[in-house]
Scaffold this active site. Sequence first.
Site, PDB file in Angstrom:
ATOM      1  N   SER A  48       0.687  -1.287  -0.109  1.00 29.70           N
ATOM      2  CA  SER A  48       0.063  -0.031   0.061  1.00 29.70           C
ATOM      3  C   SER A  48       1.036   1.186  -0.143  1.00 29.70           C
ATOM      4  CB  SER A  48      -0.852   0.041   1.228  1.00 29.70           C
ATOM      5  OG  SER A  48      -0.305  -0.139   2.547  1.00 29.70           O
ATOM      6  N   GLU A 118      -0.470 -12.652  -1.637  1.00 33.19           N
ATOM      7  CA  GLU A 118      -1.839 -12.544  -2.092  1.00 33.19           C
ATOM      8  C   GLU A 118      -1.986 -13.770  -2.858  1.00 33.19           C
ATOM      9  OE1 GLU A 118      -2.864  -9.073  -3.900  1.00 33.19           O
ATOM     10  OE2 GLU A 118      -2.108  -7.853  -2.305  1.00 33.19           O
ATOM     11  N   GLU A 185      -9.389  -9.443   3.553  1.00 32.71           N
ATOM     12  CA  GLU A 185      -9.581  -7.919   3.274  1.00 32.71           C
ATOM     13  C   GLU A 185     -11.031  -8.137   2.646  1.00 32.71           C
ATOM     14  OE1 GLU A 185      -6.597  -5.875   1.404  1.00 32.71           O
ATOM     15  OE2 GLU A 185      -7.634  -4.307   0.817  1.00 32.71           O
TER      16      GLU A 185
HETATM   17  O1  KIV Z   1      -0.551  -3.345   1.509  1.00 30.87           O
HETATM   18  C1  KIV Z   1      -1.020  -3.359   2.708  1.00 30.87           C
HETATM   19  O2  KIV Z   1      -1.249  -2.566   3.382  1.00 30.87           O
HETATM   20  C2  KIV Z   1      -2.038  -4.522   2.980  1.00 30.87           C
HETATM   21  C3  KIV Z   1      -2.918  -4.238   4.013  1.00 30.87           C
HETATM   22  C4  KIV Z   1      -4.209  -3.448   3.552  1.00 30.87           C
HETATM   23  C5  KIV Z   1      -3.499  -5.705   4.539  1.00 30.87           C
HETATM   24  O3  KIV Z   1      -2.081  -5.382   2.350  1.00 30.87           O
END
Ligand code: KIV
Length: 285
Positions: A48, A118, A185
Site C-alpha cells: 500500500s 496474495e 480483506e
Molecule cells: O499493503 C497493505 O497495506 C495490505 C493491508 C491492506 C493488509 O496488504
Amino acid sequence: MNRKKINILTLQRKKEKEQPITMLTAYDYTGALLVDQAEIDMILVGDSLGMVMMGLDSTVPVTMDEMLHHCRAVARGAKYAFLVGDMPFLSYQVSPAEAVRNAGRFLKEAGMNSVKLEGGQEMVPTIEAIVQAGIPVMGHLGLTPQSISKLGGYRIQGKTAATARQLLDDALALEAAGCYAIVFEAVPAAVAAAISQRLAIPTIGIGAGAGCDGQVLVFHDILGMYDKFLPRFVKQYATLGPAIVAAFSQFREEALARQFPAAEHTYDMDESELAAFLDAVEADG
Ligand code: KIV
C-alpha cells in the site's frame, strides 16, 4: 516492564487464548518507532506504500527495491513488533524458485521476520517452497489489490455461498501449505468469522468484521492523513491531515511576518567576537 519481541509462537498462543492480535502498516523509521511504542503486535510494510507514500493509483507498479528500501527503515525503528514484508506484484508469481529468492531478500537484506503474499490455492506450491526455505509466510485472501484488474475493482469478496466456500477452501489450503496467519480483506463479517473458527492459525481482518483473530489498518488511514480513497472499513482514530496543514500554514505566516525564528530558536555569540567580526566586515568595505 519486561517487553519481549513478538514471534510466531506469541501470535499462535494469542489465537489459542482468544486474545486479539493487532497489526498496523508502517513505511519508515519514525512511523515504526511510533507503532512500536503503542505496543502493536505486528507491523506490515505493505505494498500500500505505492499509494500512500508514492502517490500511485494501485499497488501493481511497486518494485522489490522500493519494498526493501522501506522495510530497512522500518526494521531500524521497530524493536518489538513482528515484522511482515509485503511481496510486490510479480515478485512471487513467476516461479516458486524466484519467490524463494525474493522472499529471502526481505529477511536477509531488510530485517523482516516474515513475508506476505496474495492468492489462494494456486499459490500453494510457492508458499510451500518459501516455508521450506525457513521463511514464515502470511497469506492474503478476499480483496487482493494486486489482482485488481482481474477482480474488476476494489469490491467486497465472498458475498455468495459459492464464493464464500471458495474463500474457505483457499484458507484451508494456505493453512495446510504452512502459512502462519492469513489476512482477510473486504469479506462479509459472518464469512470471515466462520473461516476464522475453522482455522488453527490466526486470521487478521481489514474490512472483515470483529470475528477475525486480529485487526489491521493502514498507517495513513488510521491517522486521517490520506483521503483520496477511504473505504467503509477505515476508522480514523485521529485527523492529522488537517492538523499538519494547519502547522505548515502557521509556520508560513510566521516566517512571512518575521515572527519565526524567535530569540529562543536563535544562536548567540560572544559580544567581543561579534564586534571584531563586524569591524572586519566594515574594513573589507
Ligand atoms: O499493503 C497493505 O497495506 C495490505 C493491508 C491492506 C493488509 O496488504
